[in-house]
Motif scaffolding. Structure first.
Motif, short mmCIF file in Angstrom:
data_model
loop_
_atom_site.label_atom_id
_atom_site.label_comp_id
_atom_site.label_asym_id
_atom_site.label_seq_id
_atom_site.Cartn_x
_atom_site.Cartn_y
_atom_site.Cartn_z
N ASP A 125 39.07 34.19 45.93
CA ASP A 125 39.12 32.70 45.67
C ASP A 125 38.90 32.00 46.99
N ALA B 69 45.14 41.05 44.94
CA ALA B 69 45.29 39.77 44.60
C ALA B 69 46.71 39.35 44.26
N GLN B 70 47.62 40.25 43.88
CA GLN B 70 48.95 40.13 43.65
C GLN B 70 49.71 39.82 45.11
N HIS C 52 48.57 38.44 47.28
CA HIS C 52 48.33 37.06 47.69
C HIS C 52 48.51 35.95 46.66
N LYS D 22 48.11 35.71 43.62
CA LYS D 22 47.60 35.36 42.62
C LYS D 22 48.00 35.82 41.49
N GLU D 23 48.16 34.86 40.44
CA GLU D 23 48.64 35.45 38.96
C GLU D 23 47.65 35.84 37.98
N ILE D 24 47.16 37.00 38.16
CA ILE D 24 46.24 37.47 37.28
C ILE D 24 46.84 38.09 36.01
N LYS E 53 36.46 35.92 42.41
CA LYS E 53 37.18 34.84 41.94
C LYS E 53 37.97 35.28 40.90
N THR E 54 39.25 34.79 40.66
CA THR E 54 40.28 35.43 39.81
C THR E 54 40.52 34.36 38.66
#
Ligand code: SF4
Ligand code: SF4
Ligand code: FES
Lengths: 363, 525
Positions: free
Chosen positions: A8, A24-25, A27, A29-31, A74-75
């Motif tokens: 992102d 991502a987690q 950082h 990021k809530e995927i 990009k998430t």
């Protein structure tokens, strides 16, 4: 090459072997995920965790794709989010009920939470539901397959985490069902009733029957968010020496269930049947509730704390006066907390100046 | 355990002996299952074909009580095949030359005559373990509950020392503790030979330290063990304080044990239920249970963790620490004016070098494994990394001894005892948890089908089982888990008091009872 990638628009580093989801987690990021359990091998079944990867023709599942240097991810693009919503609509529509009682299990609210996050209406797409409640008279595990979304987390936790391989997948596609070998009762399978499948299930399809006895209303499904009157307390299992961490669920002064502590240093979320289900001895009617003192008639009868403690002390004083320091012995418990064992030995050593103390490890 | 639980996933070769881990320590067993799934080789030595044996690559069905012979045979092969870690032996151990000579005599062929395990399999086991880069040993009471428990443990140490399988990831000699705080009870000094933190009572320095801390002289001699104490009840011992132990069901030779406790002038029992033992007491004091009290416990990998209260006590139940303080204060003892568990634990930490770096706040998250010698120390997940606590590892020239009793015409069958997955110890807890009965409602005697025929018993019927000490009746269950000539039962059910039969002898050093071996006779009812 450096272990760097972009998520992102931000440069981040990763370590060898990490998946895009893990990076991502880290950082924040809530995927969204459904078939993912951090303790298990990535599976890639639900596709909810897809992300946009520069240079790839289609979005990739972030839980199964390893991070490599130079990736640009990009998430949550608009397309990705719309795609996730459609996926969720399909999943939700298959289910009889999404709002389940929080007592069903540790992860039972995951699907409902995602439905809320993506504002999916129930029912979105109407369709047939998938399966039925399996009649199984075991007292621990409710098998409510109408809520199953075929994420296979239970099958995988049983095989990978427990090593028991008690449950498998039967049929394909819409008729998929989680079942035991030969489609029988869990009791007659390799199941050890460790409860791991209950607590990884994201929909409450496999549920904690024992805890559900304390549900507000056992017939009606409930809101997924943890019930406000249930408290969680981190402690250690009272049974064997492994020392598994658990969260005790309590309600109105009663223990109503146990959740495995996923970050427990000795167990990383694993439990066995004793730690998972054998907690209610605490509230058994046989518990001693008052001190007992042996009366002149030879029977034990109820006494006040003051009287009982006086009697207890008096007996040691007498033995000491009549027979000396070496007539008194202490046996400490291997189940009480260390403070009890420490004070038992202090009682003997500081009180009588002997080493007449042992614990129950010799038997 | 010398190594942390997490190491269980890492060995190349795992040697499990005398441990029914899938039933007694199920979560630990999941680590081993992962190692095996990853390709590690599993060797299992046990008289019974337990769950672990089914997962193993090599199963050694040894006769009960013959462990030392098996291990001597393995040491012989490792030496013969030159699989020793010479560098490790040279820098970290003493006594290898003598030991080398000692084991030359004990061939696997000889071991076969004692253990009943084919010499070939003993060789294979030795070669696998001896060639492993990371070889780990796991054991429990199947090793220690023998008259030769010390020799058994020494024999395991010999194997680990000669192959250098100590002090590294995925290696070690790892006993698994049976009760949730049995490690903590020992750490806290509830031992006749040690002050808290395993400080020997016979060391003048330690005695001085505790005399100063407790404000009185304390004997320099070791105290007596529980086993000796039970023998002296009524003679030299007249008063006893027992905290949370169902001595009567869990200890061997129940008749003797009950007689001993009855002959005391004064018995005080602290417990959560009116156990068989509490029923003999003069005063029974109700303790808070798990979930009702704060405290500390230490697990099998020496991890110090917090127990937390979440529900109010049953009735008037009080924490164990409070009860002991109250009795002590009534006797005028100094140093018992505590108002919570925190200062008690902190006092233990101050007096115990292995806990010196810990206190109530620091163990909040359970990150520390002892020894933690000072506040800046990160804890010690793995023992013996650089050196052994006492300098060098010592080889022991052990000899095999027969069990205290061996089978005879009168008692021709070996009985061995243990635990089951669904029940725990004497079932005071699991027996009172709803649903557990669905999985295990009664005790039964596991007998090989051929033996059922031989002794004219019937599957599902009751039989009479007798030893030199008494008889009980128990239901017979046919299973190939039991080999010919050996039967198994757990001691968990009060209506089947298996420990009426056991109690043939004790390890002379540790006074651990030989609960794993008891010759018996089986008769139809
Ligand atoms: S309770 Fe445990 S053993 Fe049984 S099916 Fe679930 S995960 Fe498998
Ligand atoms: S949950 Fe099972 S394995 Fe874990 S500490 Fe409790 S009894 Fe032991
Ligand atoms: S969470 Fe990645 S595919 Fe299900």
């Amino acid at each position: 090459m450096k272990h760097e990638m972009e998520i992102d628009g931000v440069e981040v580093t990763f370590s060898e072997g990490e998946t895009i989801l893990e990076v991502a987690q880290r950082h924040q990021k809530e995927i969204p995920t459904l078939c993912y359990d951090a303790r298990l091998e990535p599976f890639g079944g639900c596709r909810l965790c897809i992300v946009d990867l520069e240079g790839a023709r289609t979005p990739v599942a972030s839980c199964t794709t390893q991070a490599t240097a130079g990736m640009v991810v990009k998430t949550a693009t608009e397309t990705i989010e719309a795609y996730r919503k459609t996926l969720l609509e399909m999943v939700v529509s298959e289910n009889r009920e999404v709002d389940v009682d929080a007592l069903r299990g540790y992860a039972a609210g995951e699907l409902a939470n995602l439905r809320d996050r993506y504002a999916v209406h129930t029912p979105g797409i109407t369709g047939e539901t998938s399966g039925t409640i399996k009649a199984d008279d075991n007292p621990f595990i409710l098998r409510d397959y109408e809520l199953c979304i075929s994420c296979y987390r239970c099958v995988r936790v049983c095989a990978e985490q427990e090593g028991d391989h008690a449950i498998t997948v039967m049929n394909r596609g819409f008729d998929t069902q989680i079942t035991t070998e030969f489609d029988g009762l869990l009791k007659d399978s390799a199941c050890t009733f460790c409860g791991q499948c209950i607590h990884t299930c994201p929909t409450g399809a496999l549920a904690d029957k024992k805890a559900l006895r304390h549900a507000e209303d056992t017939t009606q499904p409930r809101v997924a968010a943890p019930l406000p009157d249930i408290e969680k307390t981190r402690t250690i299992c009272p049974y064997c020496g492994v020392g598994c961490s658990v969260d005790m669920l309590t309600k109105a002064g009663q223990i109503v269930g146990i959740h495995p502590a996923m970050d427990g240093p000795a167990n990383q979320g694993a439990l066995c049947v004793k730690g998972q289900f054998a907690y209610d001895f605490v509230h058994h009617p046989d518990r001693l509730k008052t001190p007992l003192v042996r009366g002149d008639d030879g029977e034990l009868c109820e006494a006040t704390w003051d009287d009982a403690l006086d009697r207890a002390a008096e007996g040691f004083r007498k033995a000491h006066a009549t027979y000396g320091r070496h007539s008194i012995y202490g046996i400490a418990s291997g189940r009480a907390p260390s403070e009890a064992a420490y004070l038992m030995q202090k009682f003997i050593r500081a009180g009588f100046g002997t080493n007449y103390i042992d614990n129950c490890s010799r038997a | 355990m010398s190594n942390p639980l997490i190491d269980m996933q890492k060995p190349d070769v795992i040697f499990c002996i005398g441990t029914n881990m899938t039933e007694c320590h199920p979560v630990a067993a999941t680590g081993l299952k992962k190692a095996v799934a990853r390709g590690a080789k599993l060797i299992v030595a046990d008289p019974r074909r337990i769950g672990l044996a089914d997962m193993s690559h090599l199963y050694l069905p040894l006769r009960v009580g013959s462990d030392t012979a098996l291990l001597l045979g393995m040491a012989h092969v490792i030496a013969r095949e030159g699989l020793m870690d010479e560098a490790f032996i040279a820098t970290r151990t003493v006594g290898f030359d003598d030991f080398f000579e000692h084991i030359s005599e004990w061939t696997p062929e000889w071991a076969e005559t004692i253990t009943g395990v084919p010499a070939k399999d003993i060789e294979t086991a030795a070669i696998w373990y001896g060639s492993a880069d990371k070889g780990a040993i796991y054991y429990t009471l199947g090793i220690t509950e023998h008259i030769c428990g010390v020799e058994n443990v020494q024999s395991l140490c010999n194997l680990a020392l000669m192959t250098g399988n100590v002090g590294r990831e995925g290696t070690g000699i790892n006993p698994m503790r049976g009760q949730n705080n049995i490690q903590g009870a020992g750490d806290s000094g509830a031992l006749p030979n040690n002050y808290p933190g395993f400080q020997a009572v016979t060391e003048p320095e330690n005695q001085e330290k505790f005399a100063a801390a407790y404000g009185r002289e304390i004997d320099m001699e070791k105290g007596i063990t529980k086993v000796t104490a039970l023998e002296l009840c009524g003679a030299e011992l007249h008063a006893m304080l027992i905290d949370g132990e169902n001595t009567l069901l869990s200890d061997p030779h129940r008749v003797h044990c009950e007689h001993a406790l009855r002959s005391l002038a004064h018995l005080v029992v602290i417990d959560i239920f009116l156990t068989e033992t509490a029923q003999l007491a003069d005063v029974v004091l109700p303790a808070t249970a798990w979930g009702e009290t704060d405290g500390v416990c230490t697990n099998t990998e020496r991890r110090v963790q917090r127990l937390r209260a979440a529900v109010p006590p049953a009735g008037e139940a009080k924490p164990d620490w409070w009860i002991i303080c109250q009795i002590a204060q009534r006797l005028g003892f100094k140093g018992f004016d505590f108002d919570s568990p925190k200062p008690i634990f902190n006092e233990l930490c101050r007096l115990s070098p292995i806990y010196a770096g810990l206190d109530w706040e620091r163990i909040e998250k359970g990150e520390y494994q002892w020894p933690v010698p000072h506040k800046a120390h990160p804890g010690t997940p793995r023992l013996h990394e650089e050196e052994f606590i006492n300098g060098r590892g010592v080889f022991s020239n052990v000899h095999y001894r027969d069990p205290a009793e061996t089978i005879s015409a009168a008692f021709p069958v070996w009985l061995t005892t243990g635990r089951r997955l669904q029940s725990y110890h004497t079932r005071t807890q699991t027996g009172r948890a709803q649903g557990i009965d669905y999985l295990l409602s009664e005790e039964s005697l596991e007998v090989n089908p051929a033996d059922i025929e031989k002794w004219q018993l019937a599957n599902g019927e009751w039989c009479k089982m007798s030893s030199a000490r008494g008889s009980i009746t128990i239901k017979v269950k046919a299973t190939n888990r039991s080999p010919r000539g050996t039967v198994f039962a757990s001691f968990s059910f009060g209506d089947v008091p298996v420990n009426l039969l056991t109690g043939s002898g004790y390890d002379p050093v540790t006074h651990t009872a030989e609960l794993k071996v008891c010759p018996v006779r089986l008769e139809p009812l």
